[in-house]
Design an enzyme around this catalytic site. Structure first.
Site, PDB file in Angstrom:
ATOM      1  N   ARG A 189       1.480  -7.932  -5.648  1.00 34.97           N
ATOM      2  CA  ARG A 189       0.828  -6.625  -5.707  1.00 34.97           C
ATOM      3  C   ARG A 189       1.862  -5.526  -5.994  1.00 34.97           C
ATOM      4  O   ARG A 189       3.069  -5.759  -5.942  1.00 34.97           O
ATOM      5  CB  ARG A 189       0.109  -6.341  -4.385  1.00 34.97           C
ATOM      6  CG  ARG A 189      -1.099  -7.215  -4.142  1.00 34.97           C
ATOM      7  CD  ARG A 189      -1.675  -7.029  -2.740  1.00 34.97           C
ATOM      8  NE  ARG A 189      -0.804  -7.595  -1.709  1.00 34.97           N
ATOM      9  CZ  ARG A 189      -1.073  -7.542  -0.406  1.00 34.97           C
ATOM     10  NH1 ARG A 189      -2.166  -6.927   0.028  1.00 34.97           N
ATOM     11  NH2 ARG A 189      -0.246  -8.096   0.467  1.00 34.97           N
ATOM     12  N   LYS A 239       3.662  -4.023   0.966  1.00 32.57           N
ATOM     13  CA  LYS A 239       4.095  -4.667   2.205  1.00 32.57           C
ATOM     14  C   LYS A 239       5.236  -3.910   2.873  1.00 32.57           C
ATOM     15  O   LYS A 239       5.915  -3.087   2.269  1.00 32.57           O
ATOM     16  CB  LYS A 239       4.516  -6.117   1.933  1.00 32.57           C
ATOM     17  CG  LYS A 239       3.352  -7.025   1.570  1.00 32.57           C
ATOM     18  CD  LYS A 239       2.259  -7.020   2.647  1.00 32.57           C
ATOM     19  CE  LYS A 239       2.698  -7.662   3.941  1.00 32.57           C
ATOM     20  NZ  LYS A 239       1.629  -7.625   4.975  1.00 32.57           N
ATOM     21  N   TYR A 245       1.806  -0.712   4.166  1.00 31.85           N
ATOM     22  CA  TYR A 245       1.482  -1.495   5.354  1.00 31.85           C
ATOM     23  C   TYR A 245       2.794  -1.742   6.101  1.00 31.85           C
ATOM     24  O   TYR A 245       3.789  -2.144   5.504  1.00 31.85           O
ATOM     25  CB  TYR A 245       0.854  -2.846   4.978  1.00 31.85           C
ATOM     26  CG  TYR A 245      -0.557  -2.736   4.456  1.00 31.85           C
ATOM     27  CD1 TYR A 245      -1.578  -2.262   5.263  1.00 31.85           C
ATOM     28  CD2 TYR A 245      -0.865  -3.125   3.158  1.00 31.85           C
ATOM     29  CE1 TYR A 245      -2.877  -2.164   4.779  1.00 31.85           C
ATOM     30  CE2 TYR A 245      -2.153  -3.025   2.665  1.00 31.85           C
ATOM     31  CZ  TYR A 245      -3.163  -2.544   3.484  1.00 31.85           C
ATOM     32  OH  TYR A 245      -4.446  -2.446   3.001  1.00 31.85           O
ATOM     33  N   HIS A 304       2.760  -2.821  10.000  1.00 33.27           N
ATOM     34  CA  HIS A 304       2.537  -3.842  11.047  1.00 33.27           C
ATOM     35  C   HIS A 304       3.745  -3.938  11.979  1.00 33.27           C
ATOM     36  O   HIS A 304       4.417  -4.962  12.083  1.00 33.27           O
ATOM     37  CB  HIS A 304       2.255  -5.208  10.401  1.00 33.27           C
ATOM     38  CG  HIS A 304       1.055  -5.215   9.493  1.00 33.27           C
ATOM     39  ND1 HIS A 304      -0.227  -5.066   9.968  1.00 33.27           N
ATOM     40  CD2 HIS A 304       0.951  -5.347   8.143  1.00 33.27           C
ATOM     41  CE1 HIS A 304      -1.078  -5.108   8.947  1.00 33.27           C
ATOM     42  NE2 HIS A 304      -0.386  -5.266   7.828  1.00 33.27           N
ATOM     43  N   GLU A 321      -2.410   0.688   7.765  1.00 30.58           N
ATOM     44  CA  GLU A 321      -3.326  -0.013   8.661  1.00 30.58           C
ATOM     45  C   GLU A 321      -3.778   0.793   9.864  1.00 30.58           C
ATOM     46  O   GLU A 321      -4.697   0.375  10.580  1.00 30.58           O
ATOM     47  CB  GLU A 321      -2.729  -1.347   9.125  1.00 30.58           C
ATOM     48  CG  GLU A 321      -1.582  -1.245  10.112  1.00 30.58           C
ATOM     49  CD  GLU A 321      -0.220  -1.111   9.465  1.00 30.58           C
ATOM     50  OE1 GLU A 321       0.786  -1.225  10.186  1.00 30.58           O
ATOM     51  OE2 GLU A 321      -0.164  -0.894   8.228  1.00 30.58           O
ATOM     52  N   ASP A 370     -17.496 -12.587  19.362  1.00 29.66           N
ATOM     53  CA  ASP A 370     -16.969 -11.238  19.496  1.00 29.66           C
ATOM     54  C   ASP A 370     -17.333 -10.720  20.879  1.00 29.66           C
ATOM     55  O   ASP A 370     -18.296 -11.195  21.488  1.00 29.66           O
ATOM     56  CB  ASP A 370     -17.557 -10.316  18.413  1.00 29.66           C
ATOM     57  CG  ASP A 370     -16.723  -9.059  18.193  1.00 29.66           C
ATOM     58  OD1 ASP A 370     -16.024  -8.986  17.172  1.00 29.66           O
ATOM     59  OD2 ASP A 370     -16.767  -8.154  19.051  1.00 29.66           O
ATOM     60  N   SER A 381     -17.664 -13.579  23.270  1.00 33.04           N
ATOM     61  CA  SER A 381     -16.322 -14.163  23.279  1.00 33.04           C
ATOM     62  C   SER A 381     -15.696 -14.151  24.673  1.00 33.04           C
ATOM     63  O   SER A 381     -14.791 -13.374  24.959  1.00 33.04           O
ATOM     64  CB  SER A 381     -15.416 -13.409  22.299  1.00 33.04           C
ATOM     65  OG  SER A 381     -14.149 -14.006  22.235  1.00 33.04           O
ATOM     66  N   VAL A 413      -5.722 -14.982  10.157  1.00 31.26           N
ATOM     67  CA  VAL A 413      -5.641 -13.749   9.375  1.00 31.26           C
ATOM     68  C   VAL A 413      -4.979 -12.644  10.191  1.00 31.26           C
ATOM     69  O   VAL A 413      -4.475 -11.668   9.636  1.00 31.26           O
ATOM     70  CB  VAL A 413      -7.044 -13.319   8.890  1.00 31.26           C
ATOM     71  CG1 VAL A 413      -6.955 -12.118   7.959  1.00 31.26           C
ATOM     72  CG2 VAL A 413      -7.746 -14.469   8.168  1.00 31.26           C
ATOM     73  N   ILE A 440      -2.227 -12.790  11.613  1.00 23.32           N
ATOM     74  CA  ILE A 440      -0.797 -13.073  11.716  1.00 23.32           C
ATOM     75  C   ILE A 440       0.064 -11.839  11.424  1.00 23.32           C
ATOM     76  O   ILE A 440       1.173 -11.704  11.954  1.00 23.32           O
ATOM     77  CB  ILE A 440      -0.399 -14.246  10.786  1.00 23.32           C
ATOM     78  CG1 ILE A 440       0.994 -14.761  11.122  1.00 23.32           C
ATOM     79  CG2 ILE A 440      -0.548 -13.872   9.321  1.00 23.32           C
ATOM     80  CD1 ILE A 440       1.123 -15.370  12.500  1.00 23.32           C
ATOM     81  N   ASP A 441      -0.429 -10.905  10.587  1.00 26.43           N
ATOM     82  CA  ASP A 441       0.333  -9.679  10.332  1.00 26.43           C
ATOM     83  C   ASP A 441       0.593  -8.901  11.610  1.00 26.43           C
ATOM     84  O   ASP A 441       1.566  -8.147  11.698  1.00 26.43           O
ATOM     85  CB  ASP A 441      -0.419  -8.780   9.346  1.00 26.43           C
ATOM     86  CG  ASP A 441      -0.172  -9.176   7.896  1.00 26.43           C
ATOM     87  OD1 ASP A 441       0.957  -9.566   7.580  1.00 26.43           O
ATOM     88  OD2 ASP A 441      -1.117  -9.105   7.093  1.00 26.43           O
ATOM     89  N   MET A 456      -1.848 -12.659   2.732  1.00 30.60           N
ATOM     90  CA  MET A 456      -2.871 -13.429   2.035  1.00 30.60           C
ATOM     91  C   MET A 456      -3.399 -12.759   0.769  1.00 30.60           C
ATOM     92  O   MET A 456      -3.539 -13.412  -0.271  1.00 30.60           O
ATOM     93  CB  MET A 456      -4.028 -13.747   2.990  1.00 30.60           C
ATOM     94  CG  MET A 456      -3.694 -14.796   4.030  1.00 30.60           C
ATOM     95  SD  MET A 456      -5.083 -15.116   5.160  1.00 30.60           S
ATOM     96  CE  MET A 456      -6.279 -15.823   4.021  1.00 30.60           C
TER      97      MET A 456
END
Length: 372
Positions: free
Chosen positions: A15, A75, A94, A96, A118, A198, A220, A267, A269-270, A301
């Site tokens: 990207r 990133k 991003y 994180h 984010e 959830d 959940s 997903v 994991i970030d 991803m």
């Protein structure tokens, strides 16, 4: 303002922070855009497309970082990139930070203005700059999971949709946000048996109305998570706490008790991952086996589909980039509280509560940091 667009250097990240169309918008506003040579190759946009949009092409990243007042990228800056950031420079990307103490320390030390896609909000609980990549990652999670379920990739050898006379695979989605919703959409479309968990009943109600009786929902609790993941063929971790490290919903003990060939796609994991056994992987080496369970934990991803991802990302980031360039970061952030929530670090001060809490740093109110 001088806006810099470096080539992304994270492994298999194709990207780019600005498309040629976005570049044209910035130059039309009177700003100068410097793009590192080859930055757009991964989305099929050679240097000539950026030149036609009014950009200047830089020979290397040092030139971009050295001259730009604002860096726009995708990133989080890698270690070599962080060394090139300077005091007062804006980085819009991003980040994180919560699961990444080293990056946080480096960004604090360099004195830059660090605005994270984010954590920018829309004032109504939504995350507009995270949403498009969550859509992409949610859909990719099922593609990746289905591939990993093939026997040659370590999976059970199950076709998610089954065939007449043979039941479909069982997919469990942990979290009913944007990632979860898009994972459900893809999994049901492939004919899988899908359950979502959830903690918010209103989220489960919304998903039940949206997908109808084909989707099974469950509250959940710890017991419910354990029950459903132990019976699953594919588990998608789609949990998000804004700015904070993801909660570990599935323990190492539960992973050990899963049937061999079960697939986990994390997903989250970030933000550190929601499975206790998760560790970041790359597109070059996306999976690993642990206790007979396939773990897919690629931390970027959407980079697998860079044309779709870059255009979707630019659709939402461009207005914010224009605001920063047109008005400067202080006015842009002071005037817009929702945008201000994206400010994670300001000239050596951590200005996001979740990041400060998780990394045990002192928190400084962003308004005070901007006034300093």
């Amino acid at each position: 303002m001088i806006v810099g667009v470096p080539r992304e250097i994270k492994v298999h990240e194709y990207r780019v922070g600005l498309t040629p169309n976005s570049t044209r918008e910035l130059t039309a506003h009177g700003h100068k855009v410097i793009v590192e040579t080859g930055a757009g190759n991964g989305i099929g946009c050679p240097d000539g497309d950026y030149i036609a949009a009014g950009a200047e092409i830089a020979a290397n990243a040092h030139d971009v970082y050295g001259r730009a007042e604002m860096i726009v990228k995708v990133k989080e800056p890698q270690p070599d990139e962080r060394k090139m950031l300077r005091e007062g420079q804006i980085i819009f990307a991003y980040l994180h930070l919560a699961p990444d103490p080293q990056q946080t320390s480096d960004l604090v030390a360099c004195g830059a203005i660090c605005i994270a896609y984010e954590t920018v909000s829309d004032g109504h609980g939504g995350l507009p700059l995270l949403a498009p990549m969550s859509q992409v990652a949610g859909r990719l999670s099922i593609q990746a999971g289905a591939h990993c379920l093939e026997r040659e990739n370590g999976g059970k050898g199950i076709l998610l949709g089954g065939v007449p006379g043979v039941p479909p695979g069982k997919v469990v989605v942990l979290g009913g946000g944007i990632v979860g919703e898009n994972a459900i959409l893809m999994a049901l479309g492939m004919g899988a048996s899908v359950t979502v968990l959830d903690r918010k009943i209103d989220v489960l109600s919304r998903l039940a109305r949206q997908f109808g009786p084909a989707l099974k929902t469950a509250y959940s609790s710890r017991a419910a998570v354990e029950q459903h993941v132990l019976d699953a063929d594919l588990v998608v971790g789609a949990v998000l706490v804004v700015g904070a490290e993801a909660p570990k919903l599935v323990s190492a003990d539960v992973v050990r008790r899963m049937r061999p060939g079960t697939v986990l796609v994390d997903v989250s994991i970030d933000q550190g991952g929601c499975f206790e056994t998760s560790r970041p992987t790359t597109h070059a080496d996306p999976t690993y086996m642990l206790d007979g369970v396939v773990h897919y934990c690629v931390s970027n991803m959407p980079g697998a589909v860079p044309i779709t991802s870059t255009n979707a990302l630019n659709n939402v980031t461009l207005p914010y980039a224009l605001t920063l360039a047109d008005h400067g970061y202080k006015k842009a952030l002071v005037d817009d509280r929702s945008f201000r929530e994206g400010l994670n670090i300001c000239k050596g001060r951590i200005t996001h509560q979740a990041v400060a809490r998780d990394l045990r740093h002192e928190y400084v109110d962003p308004e005070k940091a901007l006034d300093a």
